[in-house]
Design a protein around this motif. Structure first.
Motif, PDB file in Angstrom:
ATOM      1  N   THR A   1     -82.124 -16.344 -48.842  1.00 17.78           N
ATOM      2  CA  THR A   1     -84.045 -17.339 -48.470  1.00 17.78           C
ATOM      3  C   THR A   1     -84.412 -15.968 -47.249  1.00 17.78           C
ATOM      4  O   THR A   1     -85.665 -15.657 -47.579  1.00 17.78           O
ATOM      5  N   SER A   2     -83.582 -16.520 -46.192  1.00 14.91           N
ATOM      6  CA  SER A   2     -84.525 -15.250 -45.417  1.00 14.91           C
ATOM      7  C   SER A   2     -84.091 -13.922 -45.484  1.00 14.91           C
ATOM      8  O   SER A   2     -85.336 -13.058 -45.245  1.00 14.91           O
ATOM      9  N   ALA A   3     -84.097 -13.411 -46.397  1.00 17.20           N
ATOM     10  CA  ALA A   3     -83.912 -11.878 -46.990  1.00 17.20           C
ATOM     11  C   ALA A   3     -85.009 -10.813 -47.839  1.00 17.20           C
ATOM     12  O   ALA A   3     -85.694 -10.436 -47.944  1.00 17.20           O
ATOM     13  N   ALA A   4     -84.965 -12.546 -48.365  1.00 16.14           N
ATOM     14  CA  ALA A   4     -85.826 -12.127 -49.817  1.00 16.14           C
ATOM     15  C   ALA A   4     -86.878 -12.655 -49.400  1.00 16.14           C
ATOM     16  O   ALA A   4     -87.731 -11.448 -50.053  1.00 16.14           O
ATOM     17  N   ARG A   5     -87.334 -12.902 -48.876  1.00 12.89           N
ATOM     18  CA  ARG A   5     -88.705 -13.574 -47.647  1.00 12.89           C
ATOM     19  C   ARG A   5     -89.290 -11.813 -47.138  1.00 12.89           C
ATOM     20  O   ARG A   5     -89.814 -11.312 -47.582  1.00 12.89           O
ATOM     21  N   ASP A   6     -87.953 -10.944 -46.440  1.00 13.35           N
ATOM     22  CA  ASP A   6     -88.434 -10.518 -45.473  1.00 13.35           C
ATOM     23  C   ASP A   6     -88.306  -8.993 -47.049  1.00 13.35           C
ATOM     24  O   ASP A   6     -89.647  -8.070 -46.699  1.00 13.35           O
ATOM     25  N   LEU A   7     -87.911  -8.810 -48.127  1.00 15.95           N
ATOM     26  CA  LEU A   7     -88.153  -8.257 -48.539  1.00 15.95           C
ATOM     27  C   LEU A   7     -89.385  -8.002 -50.212  1.00 15.95           C
ATOM     28  O   LEU A   7     -89.969  -6.506 -50.170  1.00 15.95           O
ATOM     29  N   LEU A   8     -89.554  -9.575 -50.071  1.00 15.54           N
ATOM     30  CA  LEU A   8     -90.499  -9.091 -51.314  1.00 15.54           C
ATOM     31  C   LEU A   8     -92.216  -9.153 -50.425  1.00 15.54           C
ATOM     32  O   LEU A   8     -93.182  -9.114 -51.065  1.00 15.54           O
ATOM     33  N   GLY A   9     -92.131 -10.277 -48.952  1.00 19.86           N
ATOM     34  CA  GLY A   9     -93.104  -9.562 -48.611  1.00 19.86           C
ATOM     35  C   GLY A   9     -94.061 -10.996 -49.154  1.00 19.86           C
ATOM     36  O   GLY A   9     -94.086 -12.208 -49.090  1.00 19.86           O
ATOM     37  N   ASP A  10     -95.729 -10.885 -49.504  1.00 22.04           N
ATOM     38  CA  ASP A  10     -96.134 -11.609 -49.641  1.00 22.04           C
ATOM     39  C   ASP A  10     -96.091 -11.993 -51.101  1.00 22.04           C
ATOM     40  O   ASP A  10     -97.074 -13.145 -51.589  1.00 22.04           O
ATOM     41  N   SER A  11     -95.721 -11.603 -51.795  1.00 20.13           N
ATOM     42  CA  SER A  11     -95.280 -11.343 -53.390  1.00 20.13           C
ATOM     43  C   SER A  11     -93.768 -12.696 -52.981  1.00 20.13           C
ATOM     44  O   SER A  11     -93.882 -13.644 -54.175  1.00 20.13           O
ATOM     45  N   PHE A  12     -93.392 -13.363 -52.184  1.00 18.22           N
ATOM     46  CA  PHE A  12     -92.006 -14.528 -52.130  1.00 18.22           C
ATOM     47  C   PHE A  12     -92.962 -15.886 -52.037  1.00 18.22           C
ATOM     48  O   PHE A  12     -93.866 -16.101 -51.884  1.00 18.22           O
ATOM     49  N   ALA A  13     -92.515 -16.149 -53.506  1.00 21.00           N
ATOM     50  CA  ALA A  13     -93.190 -17.865 -53.911  1.00 21.00           C
ATOM     51  C   ALA A  13     -92.053 -18.315 -53.028  1.00 21.00           C
ATOM     52  O   ALA A  13     -92.797 -19.656 -53.826  1.00 21.00           O
ATOM     53  N   GLY A  14     -91.144 -18.629 -53.138  1.00 21.21           N
ATOM     54  CA  GLY A  14     -89.877 -20.123 -52.398  1.00 21.21           C
ATOM     55  C   GLY A  14     -88.816 -19.286 -53.552  1.00 21.21           C
ATOM     56  O   GLY A  14     -88.623 -18.470 -53.535  1.00 21.21           O
ATOM     57  N   ALA A  15     -87.985 -20.186 -52.358  1.00 21.83           N
ATOM     58  CA  ALA A  15     -86.621 -20.731 -53.051  1.00 21.83           C
ATOM     59  C   ALA A  15     -85.899 -21.830 -53.187  1.00 21.83           C
ATOM     60  O   ALA A  15     -86.128 -22.467 -52.842  1.00 21.83           O
ATOM     61  N   TYR A  16     -85.739 -21.994 -54.205  1.00 26.76           N
ATOM     62  CA  TYR A  16     -84.770 -23.076 -54.831  1.00 26.76           C
ATOM     63  C   TYR A  16     -83.311 -23.523 -55.358  1.00 26.76           C
ATOM     64  O   TYR A  16     -83.033 -21.541 -55.956  1.00 26.76           O
ATOM     65  N   LEU A  17     -83.383 -24.555 -55.281  1.00 26.03           N
ATOM     66  CA  LEU A  17     -81.302 -24.454 -55.911  1.00 26.03           C
ATOM     67  C   LEU A  17     -81.339 -25.002 -57.483  1.00 26.03           C
ATOM     68  O   LEU A  17     -82.651 -26.170 -57.471  1.00 26.03           O
ATOM     69  N   GLN A  18     -81.397 -25.076 -58.342  1.00 29.54           N
ATOM     70  CA  GLN A  18     -80.820 -25.661 -60.052  1.00 29.54           C
ATOM     71  C   GLN A  18     -79.790 -25.895 -60.171  1.00 29.54           C
ATOM     72  O   GLN A  18     -78.599 -25.389 -59.015  1.00 29.54           O
ATOM     73  N   GLY A  19     -79.564 -26.240 -61.645  1.00 30.60           N
ATOM     74  CA  GLY A  19     -78.174 -25.844 -61.516  1.00 30.60           C
ATOM     75  C   GLY A  19     -77.196 -27.150 -61.133  1.00 30.60           C
ATOM     76  O   GLY A  19     -77.943 -28.724 -60.642  1.00 30.60           O
ATOM     77  N   SER A  20     -76.014 -26.866 -60.890  1.00 26.55           N
ATOM     78  CA  SER A  20     -75.474 -28.062 -60.391  1.00 26.55           C
ATOM     79  C   SER A  20     -75.122 -28.998 -58.987  1.00 26.55           C
ATOM     80  O   SER A  20     -75.525 -29.823 -58.951  1.00 26.55           O
ATOM     81  N   PHE A  21     -76.080 -27.927 -58.341  1.00 29.22           N
ATOM     82  CA  PHE A  21     -76.404 -28.538 -56.878  1.00 29.22           C
ATOM     83  C   PHE A  21     -77.647 -29.078 -56.610  1.00 29.22           C
ATOM     84  O   PHE A  21     -77.757 -29.410 -55.875  1.00 29.22           O
ATOM     85  N   ALA A  22     -78.325 -29.214 -57.969  1.00 23.50           N
ATOM     86  CA  ALA A  22     -79.000 -29.973 -58.211  1.00 23.50           C
ATOM     87  C   ALA A  22     -79.273 -30.949 -58.823  1.00 23.50           C
ATOM     88  O   ALA A  22     -79.669 -32.362 -58.091  1.00 23.50           O
ATOM     89  N   LEU A  23     -78.619 -31.121 -59.801  1.00 22.57           N
ATOM     90  CA  LEU A  23     -77.964 -32.727 -60.874  1.00 22.57           C
ATOM     91  C   LEU A  23     -77.037 -33.495 -60.142  1.00 22.57           C
ATOM     92  O   LEU A  23     -76.884 -34.229 -60.137  1.00 22.57           O
ATOM     93  N   GLY A  24     -76.532 -32.297 -59.045  1.00 25.95           N
ATOM     94  CA  GLY A  24     -75.466 -33.698 -58.601  1.00 25.95           C
ATOM     95  C   GLY A  24     -74.018 -33.399 -59.248  1.00 25.95           C
ATOM     96  O   GLY A  24     -73.893 -32.383 -59.751  1.00 25.95           O
ATOM     97  N   ASP A  25     -72.890 -33.581 -58.540  1.00 26.72           N
ATOM     98  CA  ASP A  25     -71.509 -33.647 -58.782  1.00 26.72           C
ATOM     99  C   ASP A  25     -71.554 -32.216 -58.671  1.00 26.72           C
ATOM    100  O   ASP A  25     -69.783 -31.303 -59.134  1.00 26.72           O
ATOM    101  N   ALA A  26     -71.924 -31.294 -57.540  1.00 24.06           N
ATOM    102  CA  ALA A  26     -71.149 -30.018 -57.610  1.00 24.06           C
ATOM    103  C   ALA A  26     -69.791 -30.179 -56.611  1.00 24.06           C
ATOM    104  O   ALA A  26     -69.468 -30.877 -55.649  1.00 24.06           O
TER     105      ALA A  26
END
Length: 263
Positions: free
Chosen positions: A15-40
């Protein structure tokens, strides 16, 4: 973020690296898939989305490619198990943005590609309803609602293609591939029935109850076999492979409305 400290540290660094590389175009960072739905668990990949306000520039793409080429070379377990995309935020605001290419890194790969892999109804639904926020606003504020019928329509289209698509990268004659096919069919049938998305484990448990005794043993074997992980030398029982193909045929008939749904 997760129950795995090593993964949490890696996600913070990503997240930190993406924020630095993208600058003000960075809009957020999220997990989806198993770690969002549970049972990962340790057999799961970690699916991320890092939305951007503007299309990725050539310089940003080059920097992101270098980042994701370097991460799998690091020591540790979870460095080998990231998968995700850099979607344009505007694409997430409307279902009209479905099917557009996003910069994507496949599970364990070091080379990124432009792909529609994460730009699906299932991923959008999971992000909006259960996404884990690493940085940025609540996904409900920028992801359009994915209605149940849109999910069902996607399953009707995808179920007939599942085995041919799998054959392009894994054989169901390998035990892991056979279990993956059964699990994915159960997830698809759950979504077809319920108009929502669930985890692999939840889908198999649902199928054991909902699909009838004919499929109980096959689904139970897939559930119990998950702990075995990926072993390319582990061949599937030919009888079980045949039953898996029969389940795919049954799912195709359900998706087409050619047979009475069991649920």
């Amino acid at each position: 973020m997760t129950v795995y400290p090593e993964l949490n540290q890696l996600l913070q660094e990503l997240t930190s690296a993406a924020r630095d590389l993208l600058g003000d175009s960075f809009a957020g960072a999220y997990l989806q898939g198993s770690f969002a739905l549970g049972d990962a668990d340790l057999h799961s990949d970690c699916d991320f989305l890092i939305p951007v306000h503007r299309p990725v520039t050539e310089a940003q793409e080059s920097a992101l490619r270098a980042l994701h080429a370097e991460i799998p070379a690091r020591p540790g377990f979870w460095t080998q198990h990231l998968e995700g995309s850099y979607p344009l935020l505007a694409d997430l605001r409307t279902l009209d943005g479905l099917g557009r290419d996003w910069l994507y890194v496949d599970h364990g790969w070091r080379e990124m590609q432009w792909s529609t892999h994460c730009n699906s109804e299932v991923v959008r639904w999971t992000l909006r309803e259960y996404g884990v926020t690493l940085a940025g606003p609540d996904p409900k504020t920028f992801v359009e609602v994915v209605p149940p019928e849109a999910l069902r329509a996607r399953m009707r289209a995808d179920i007939p293609r599942l085995l041919p698509d799998l054959a392009t990268w894994v054989s169901i004659e390998m035990a892991w591939g056979q279990r993956y096919a059964v699990t994915t069919l159960c997830r698809m049938l759950y979504t077809l029935a319920e108009g929502r998305v669930c985890s692999k484990k939840a889908a198999l448990l649902w199928a054991i109850d909902a699909l009838g005794t004919k499929w109980t043993e096959l689904c139970r074997r897939a559930l119990d076999g998950r702990a075995l992980g990926f072993d390319p030398e582990d061949a599937a029982d030919p009888v079980v492979v045949t039953r898996t193909i029969e389940l795919a045929d049954y799912a195709r008939a359900l998706a087409a409305g050619d047979t009475v749904t069991p649920w």
